[in-house]
Design a protein around this motif. Structure first.
Motif, short mmCIF file in Angstrom:
data_model
loop_
_atom_site.label_atom_id
_atom_site.label_comp_id
_atom_site.label_asym_id
_atom_site.label_seq_id
_atom_site.Cartn_x
_atom_site.Cartn_y
_atom_site.Cartn_z
N LEU A 1 5.43 10.46 10.21
CA LEU A 1 5.22 11.59 9.04
C LEU A 1 5.37 11.15 7.78
CD1 LEU A 1 6.40 14.57 11.27
CD2 LEU A 1 3.93 13.55 11.45
N GLY A 2 5.61 10.04 7.47
CA GLY A 2 5.61 9.20 6.23
C GLY A 2 7.16 9.03 5.58
N LYS A 3 7.91 8.96 6.15
CA LYS A 3 9.36 8.56 5.83
C LYS A 3 9.31 7.12 5.28
CE LYS A 3 11.63 8.93 9.84
NZ LYS A 3 10.19 9.31 10.63
N THR A 4 8.82 6.10 5.75
CA THR A 4 8.80 4.72 5.43
C THR A 4 7.86 4.55 4.32
OG1 THR A 4 9.20 3.87 7.77
CG2 THR A 4 8.13 2.45 6.17
N ASN B 1 -0.05 12.14 14.36
CA ASN B 1 0.78 11.33 13.24
C ASN B 1 0.02 10.68 12.24
OD1 ASN B 1 1.17 8.59 13.76
ND2 ASN B 1 2.26 8.88 15.38
N GLY B 2 0.41 10.36 11.18
CA GLY B 2 -0.24 9.53 10.04
C GLY B 2 -0.68 8.11 10.69
N ARG B 3 0.13 7.47 11.50
CA ARG B 3 -0.49 6.24 11.97
C ARG B 3 -1.84 6.28 12.78
NH1 ARG B 3 4.81 4.88 13.57
NH2 ARG B 3 5.26 4.87 11.57
N SER C 1 -7.86 9.52 1.35
CA SER C 1 -7.25 8.45 0.63
C SER C 1 -7.61 7.07 1.29
CB SER C 1 -5.79 8.73 0.41
OG SER C 1 -4.84 8.42 1.23
N ARG C 2 -7.31 6.88 2.81
CA ARG C 2 -7.50 5.79 3.48
C ARG C 2 -9.08 5.41 3.39
NH1 ARG C 2 -2.99 3.24 4.63
NH2 ARG C 2 -1.67 4.79 4.86
N VAL C 3 -9.98 6.22 3.38
CA VAL C 3 -11.22 5.96 3.07
C VAL C 3 -11.59 5.25 1.80
CG1 VAL C 3 -13.77 6.60 3.01
CG2 VAL C 3 -12.35 7.51 4.68
N ARG D 1 0.94 -1.33 0.09
CA ARG D 1 -0.01 0.06 -0.04
C ARG D 1 0.72 1.14 -0.13
NH1 ARG D 1 -3.32 -0.79 5.34
NH2 ARG D 1 -1.10 -0.95 5.86
N LEU D 2 2.25 1.23 0.09
CA LEU D 2 3.14 2.39 0.45
C LEU D 2 3.64 2.62 -0.77
CD1 LEU D 2 4.35 1.67 3.91
CD2 LEU D 2 2.49 2.85 3.48
N THR D 3 2.87 3.45 -1.50
CA THR D 3 3.45 3.79 -3.09
C THR D 3 3.19 5.29 -3.17
OG1 THR D 3 1.00 3.29 -3.96
CG2 THR D 3 2.52 1.48 -3.97
P1 ADP Z 1 7.45 7.18 9.70
O1 ADP Z 1 8.30 6.16 8.90
O2 ADP Z 1 7.90 8.48 9.37
O3 ADP Z 1 7.28 7.01 10.97
P2 ADP Z 1 5.26 6.08 7.97
O4 ADP Z 1 5.81 6.32 6.78
O5 ADP Z 1 5.18 4.73 8.71
O6 ADP Z 1 6.04 7.12 8.93
O7 ADP Z 1 3.67 6.63 8.11
C1 ADP Z 1 2.93 6.36 9.03
C2 ADP Z 1 1.39 6.46 8.43
O8 ADP Z 1 1.07 7.52 7.95
C3 ADP Z 1 1.50 5.30 7.46
O9 ADP Z 1 0.31 4.66 7.29
C4 ADP Z 1 1.69 6.19 6.27
O10 ADP Z 1 1.04 5.44 4.97
C5 ADP Z 1 0.72 7.15 6.58
N1 ADP Z 1 1.07 8.60 5.87
C6 ADP Z 1 2.16 9.57 6.52
N2 ADP Z 1 2.38 10.50 5.38
C7 ADP Z 1 1.52 10.26 4.57
C8 ADP Z 1 1.17 10.84 3.35
N3 ADP Z 1 1.89 12.00 3.12
N4 ADP Z 1 0.37 10.45 2.49
C9 ADP Z 1 -0.55 9.29 3.02
N5 ADP Z 1 0.00 8.62 4.01
C10 ADP Z 1 1.04 8.96 4.81
#
Ligand code: ADP
Ligand code: MG
Length: 475
Positions: free
Chosen positions: A180-183, A339-341, A310-312, A136-138
């Protein structure tokens, strides 16, 4: 575990923490559990094979010593990997639950995020196989906003590069707070790089990188491992802050230099800028800082709303009837700021709840379901000017009256109230407050503060006025 065992374990952990330091302790031992104490041996468990192997190779003596200080007869420490599965929650029956469960796992073990749970045990010995990727992380699911525009553009650029293209920024170093989306961005680079072009992109967590070396060194194949690493076009390393140990660092340094000098791209993410990676060698730090360093800021409200939407949409692919009304999305975006999580978790909960109870999502349900994801707001920083303005308005005097030397009753009391509020609602000192109130002495301020303190306990009208002023200021 008996109470006595529990206490012993606590003391041993305390010794371990003192002996290895807080950072090392939280990276490697935070999730270690005591399973049993049997005469001369102590049985401990950890959640991943990686941790087990790392602790055995690097810390077995230390762990033993800490136990011997507690129970002198102990002469053996046994570490096993405990099953990652926890008791299923009622929600686990729902399709949304595995993601929810995984999220909790991730929370509990940020340092193990990419290597546990989702990693099939069999791939663990394949040191070069790369860390598991989440489909899902694309880029398609990555929402771009003000805080991540630059990081996104740089990542995109890297992902679209061709073999032999000049490398524009090397390494690309992305840092931000957790969630915040690094991974997400790093895995997007990996997916895109591996699908669109002939290049080979390898995604590794820092732990996987280390585990590769630990395993490779054991089987005497470290040379092959290094060669293979150098054979790839883009090396992506996540959570670099977990890279530890002198040997690993030296190897990392070699690999980094070899790749960069050969014109290969390196992408790194960490929770802090290169200069703050204290445990890293100075040479590695400066090499990392020598490329493009991009910070991703906290998610703005627009971005949070975008991510929720986008999650919905993603959830609806499997649950067509699932819908979250706009006001609920706005409520979530406004209140889940961290945070995004947590945003992902909130949608998962709403999905689970609405599926299990067969109910549409309402604002009320959302408020109830996500209450623990909402962190108390940072207390608002209140300025002295605001206090003067609000007090002046309430008592119908001008701000300059408050600052003047006039001593008529209709300005003396409001002035005292304002000074009292300045003392209780800001961190300013008495002399500073005096200065800001027309250059008064700090004893005058102190007198005002005491005076109002004394009055509010007796005079309910004044008390109500002061409370109302506080509310206005804190809104
Ligand atoms: P980090 O690696 O910085 O701790 P993650 O990449 O694991 O953070 O992100 C945490 C969650 O938030 C994931 O589910 C990710 O998909 C979501 N997320 C964070 N930033 C975004 C973004 N800009 N767009 C979509 N999803 C995001
Ligand atoms: Mg991450």
């Amino acid at each position: 575990m008996s109470n006595m065992e529990h206490d012993r374990w606590s003391r041993v952990k305390g010794r371990l923490r003192t002996s290895v330091g807080e950072d090392v302790y939280s990276s490697w031992f935070a999730r270690m559990d005591l399973e049993a104490i049997q005469q001369e041996s102590v049985h401990l468990s950890v959640p991943t094979r990686f941790l087990k192997s790392w602790i055995q190779t690097h810390y077995s003596d230390k762990v033993l010593t800490c136990w011997q200080a507690e129970i002198p007869e102990v002469n053996r420490i046994e570490v096993t990997v405990r099953s990652p599965m926890r008791a299923a929650t009622p929600a686990a029956k729902d399709a949304a639950a595995p993601a929810e469960h995984r999220r909790e796992e991730q929370r509990a073990a940020p340092e193990l995020r990419s290597t546990n749970a989702t990693a099939p045990a069999a791939s663990n010995h394949d040191a070069l196989g790369g860390s598991p990727l989440d489909p899902r992380l694309t880029f398609a699911s990555f929402v771009v906003g003000r805080s991540n525009t630059l990081a996104h553009a740089a990542a995109k650029q890297v992902a679209e590069g061709r073999r032999g293209d000049p490398v524009m920024f090397n390494p690309l170093y992305i840092h931000s707070g957790v969630g915040l989306g690094k991974t997400h961005l790093l895995q997007a680079v990996t997916w895109a790089g591996n699908s669109g072009t002939e290049r080979k992109v390898l995604y590794l967590t820092a732990e996987k990188f280390m585990y590769g070396f630990v395993a490779a060194l054991k089987t005497q194949t470290s040379l092959a491992f290094k060669e293979a690493l150098r054979g790839i076009d883009v090396l992506v390393i996540d959570d670099l802050q977990f890279l530890q140990g002198k040997t690993t660092q030296a190897e990392f340094c070699h690999t980094l230099n070899a790749l960069i000098d050969a014109g290969r791209q390196v992408v790194v993410a960490a929770d802090r800028p290169p200069s703050d990676l204290e445990s890293l060698d100075e040479r590695v730090r400066s090499r990392l800082a020598g490329g493009l360093v991009v910070e991703m800021a906290t998610l703005g409200e627009d971005l949070r709303l975008g991510i929720l939407k986008s999650r919905v949409v993603a959830a609806r692919a499997h649950h067509a009837s699932f819908d979250v009304p706009q006001p609920v999305l706005e409520y979530l975006a406004r209140t889940i700021t961290h945070n995004g999580r947590d945003l992902e978790g909130a949608i998962n909960r709403l999905l689970a709840h609405s599926k299990l109870n067969n109910q549409p999502v309402t604002l009320e349900m959302a408020e109830h379901e996500v209450r623990d994801l909402i962190r108390p707001q940072e207390p608002k920083r209140i300025k002295i000017e605001d206090i003067q303005r609000v007090v002046a308005r309430q008592y119908n005097v001008s701000r300059s009256d408050l600052l003047s030397s006039r001593r008529t009753a209709n300005v003396v009391r409001p002035r005292q109230v304002a000074m009292y509020l300045a003392k209780t609602l800001t961190l300013r000192s008495l002399p500073e407050i005096g200065r800001r109130f027309g250059g008064r002495d700090h004893t005058t301020v102190l007198h005002a503060v005491r005076k109002i303190e004394g009055l509010v306990s007796k005079d309910t009208t004044l008390n109500d006025e002061v409370e109302s002023l506080k509310r206005q200021l804190q809104e």
